[in-house]
Design an enzyme around this catalytic site. Structure first.
Site, short mmCIF file in Angstrom:
data_model
loop_
_atom_site.label_atom_id
_atom_site.label_comp_id
_atom_site.label_asym_id
_atom_site.label_seq_id
_atom_site.Cartn_x
_atom_site.Cartn_y
_atom_site.Cartn_z
N HIS A 67 0.82 -1.22 0.00
CA HIS A 67 0.00 0.00 0.00
C HIS A 67 0.85 1.27 0.00
O HIS A 67 0.42 2.30 -0.48
CB HIS A 67 -0.98 -0.03 1.17
CG HIS A 67 -2.15 -0.93 0.90
ND1 HIS A 67 -3.45 -0.54 1.05
CD2 HIS A 67 -2.19 -2.21 0.45
CE1 HIS A 67 -4.26 -1.53 0.71
NE2 HIS A 67 -3.52 -2.57 0.35
N ASP A 68 2.06 1.19 0.55
CA ASP A 68 2.93 2.36 0.45
C ASP A 68 3.58 2.41 -0.93
O ASP A 68 3.50 3.42 -1.63
CB ASP A 68 4.01 2.31 1.54
CG ASP A 68 4.79 3.63 1.60
OD1 ASP A 68 4.16 4.69 1.42
OD2 ASP A 68 6.03 3.59 1.79
N GLY A 81 6.25 6.07 -4.75
CA GLY A 81 6.58 4.67 -4.46
C GLY A 81 6.76 4.41 -2.98
O GLY A 81 6.00 4.92 -2.15
N ASP A 83 7.96 5.33 -0.27
CA ASP A 83 8.55 6.52 0.35
C ASP A 83 7.99 6.83 1.73
O ASP A 83 8.29 7.87 2.31
CB ASP A 83 8.31 7.75 -0.57
CG ASP A 83 6.82 7.99 -0.81
OD1 ASP A 83 5.99 7.22 -0.28
OD2 ASP A 83 6.49 8.96 -1.52
N SER A 85 4.96 7.58 2.45
CA SER A 85 3.93 8.62 2.43
C SER A 85 2.65 8.18 3.14
O SER A 85 1.95 9.01 3.74
CB SER A 85 3.61 9.05 1.00
OG SER A 85 3.08 7.98 0.26
N HIS A 189 -1.18 -13.43 -0.43
CA HIS A 189 -2.52 -13.75 0.06
C HIS A 189 -2.59 -15.14 0.69
O HIS A 189 -3.62 -15.52 1.24
CB HIS A 189 -3.56 -13.61 -1.06
CG HIS A 189 -3.89 -12.18 -1.37
ND1 HIS A 189 -4.82 -11.80 -2.30
CD2 HIS A 189 -3.41 -11.02 -0.84
CE1 HIS A 189 -4.90 -10.48 -2.35
NE2 HIS A 189 -4.04 -9.98 -1.48
N ASP A 207 -6.86 -18.27 2.80
CA ASP A 207 -6.72 -19.69 2.52
C ASP A 207 -6.80 -20.45 3.84
O ASP A 207 -6.90 -19.83 4.91
CB ASP A 207 -5.47 -20.04 1.69
CG ASP A 207 -4.18 -20.07 2.50
OD1 ASP A 207 -4.21 -19.79 3.72
OD2 ASP A 207 -3.12 -20.37 1.91
#
Ligand code: HEM
Ligand code: NAG
Length: 344
Positions: A67-68, A81, A83, A85, A189, A207
């Site tokens: 997610h970052d 990317g 970083d 944020s 996942h 899973d």
């Protein structure tokens, strides 16, 4: 006299702490850039990951790396990317796609502040350590030295579980990843659960073996039904049947070595999006070597992938057209409902 009682223990503990520090530096010269990460490792393993577990926090830490980093899109001229944020900017935390990672952001952030490391480094480090706690897990390389400065990423760059394969594959290409690399990334996942897609099934794993980094996820998304208690994301269901991804999907079912090594390679690439690798320091030695065996009574060896009870080859909806069928043993996922991943 009072002063002595105050000072002496300080001197003692000060010396002890320095000794531990040197011991804990893994052969690096003291003062080298990687040293600090050994201290952070001990601290987060003990306190964030509850003694080195592959539990909810480890899963979320791994997810947070994506997610970052994935806020990188040449098509939209976004180059931030990996970083940090998403940790620095509250506005980014409030993007709908980040709902499920807010807790782990708030859990990791104090460690970054305590040790004075950048948010971008902290996120990638914690994700690599979290993943290494999983049975049969990857050892994701870690590079230190990302700047702490970032802009908030715009909304809309992270895939939704309701996106079509076209949209997901297109967005992956934009960020520089092939369909096969997408499938390799989705090995993540195999260690995780959902909270937010269906809050009534919070904790339902993706899973039947959420503590193990194994191919069970790939098989269980190809069959007509998932084991009871397992949650299937619509996007995983569709990608397991798409002509561009089905063959890699099938290949990873029982090729654990490739699944791990391709995952490590593509995670390294993800962790370096928007970064100049030549200005970073390779601190990969700090990442623990994952165990291939469980350390508690109830987790066993990494088992070969197997059908859920009652399933066999006919229950797989579609196979890759030009590949031999994988060898899959009959039933080890228990007949009983797979329990949710406990909150940590
Ligand atoms: C490509 C499209 C992807 C989609 C649509 C997607 C979507 C999702 C969704 C909806 C969840 C459940 C979250 C929740 O409800 O709390 C999830 C969990 C997770 N995802 Fe993805 N994901 C994708 C790719 C990735 C990638 C590339 C990684 C790599 C690190 C990743 C790592 C994880 C992990 C580790 C979890 C489990 C989190 C937990 O147990 O708390 N995902 N993903
Ligand atoms: C990183 O930036 C945040 C503000 O976004 C700040 O609170 C933190 O102290 C900074 N960390 C370092 C290591 O400079």
């Amino acid at each position: 006299m009072l002063l002595t009682w105050v000072i002496v223990p300080f001197l003692f503990f000060g010396a002890f702490a320095r000794f531990v520090h040197r011991e804990g530096c893994g052969g690096h010269r003291r003062g080298s850039e990687c040293c600090i990460w050994y201290e952070i490792l001990d601290d987060i393993q003990a306190h964030l990951f509850d003694g080195g577990e592959c539990g909810e926090d480890a899963h979320e830490a791994l997810r947070l790396t994506f997610h970052d980093a994935f806020a990188y899109s040449p098509r939209h001229h976004v180059y931030g990317g990996a970083d940090g944020s998403v940790m620095a900017h509250e506005s980014e935390q409030h993007h709908a796609a980040n709902e499920g990672v807010r807790d782990i952001i708030h859990a990791e952030r104090p460690y970054a502040l305590k040790y004075g490391v950048s948010f971008g480094d902290m996120i990638q480090f914690a994700g690599a350590v979290g993943a290494s706690n999983c049975l049969g897990g990857p050892r994701i390389p870690f590079f230190s030295g990302r700047a702490n400065y970032s802009h908030a990423a715009p909304e809309g760059l992270l895939p939704s579980p309701f996106d079509s394969p076209d949209k997901i594959i297109g967005r992956m290409r934009d960020a520089g990843f092939s369909p096969r690399e997408l499938v390799a990334l989705l090995a993540s996942h195999s260690v995780g659960a959902q909270e937010t897609v269906d809050p009534n099934k919070a904790g339902a794993p993706l899973d039947s073996t959420p503590g193990a980094f194994d191919g069970q996820f790939f098989l269980e998304t190809m069959t007509k039904t998932s084991p009871d208690g397992v949650f299937r994301l619509q996007s995983d269901h569709a990608l397991a049947r798409d002509s561009r991804t089905i063959c890699a999907w099938q290949a990873f079912i029982n090729d654990h070595a490739s699944m791990v090594s391709e995952f490590e390679t593509v995670m390294t690439k993800l962790s370096l999006l928007g970064q100049d690798k030549s200005s970073l320091t390779d601190c990969s030695d700090v990442i623990p070597v994952p165990r291939a065996h469980g350390h508690r009574e109830h987790d066993h060896h990494l088992k070969p992938v197997a059908f859920q009870h009652g399933d066999s080859y006919e229950d797989v909806e579609e196979w890759c057209p030009d590949m031999e069928l994988p060898k899959i043993a009959p039933g080890h996922p228990p007949r009983a409902k797979i329990p949710p991943v406990p909150k940590s």
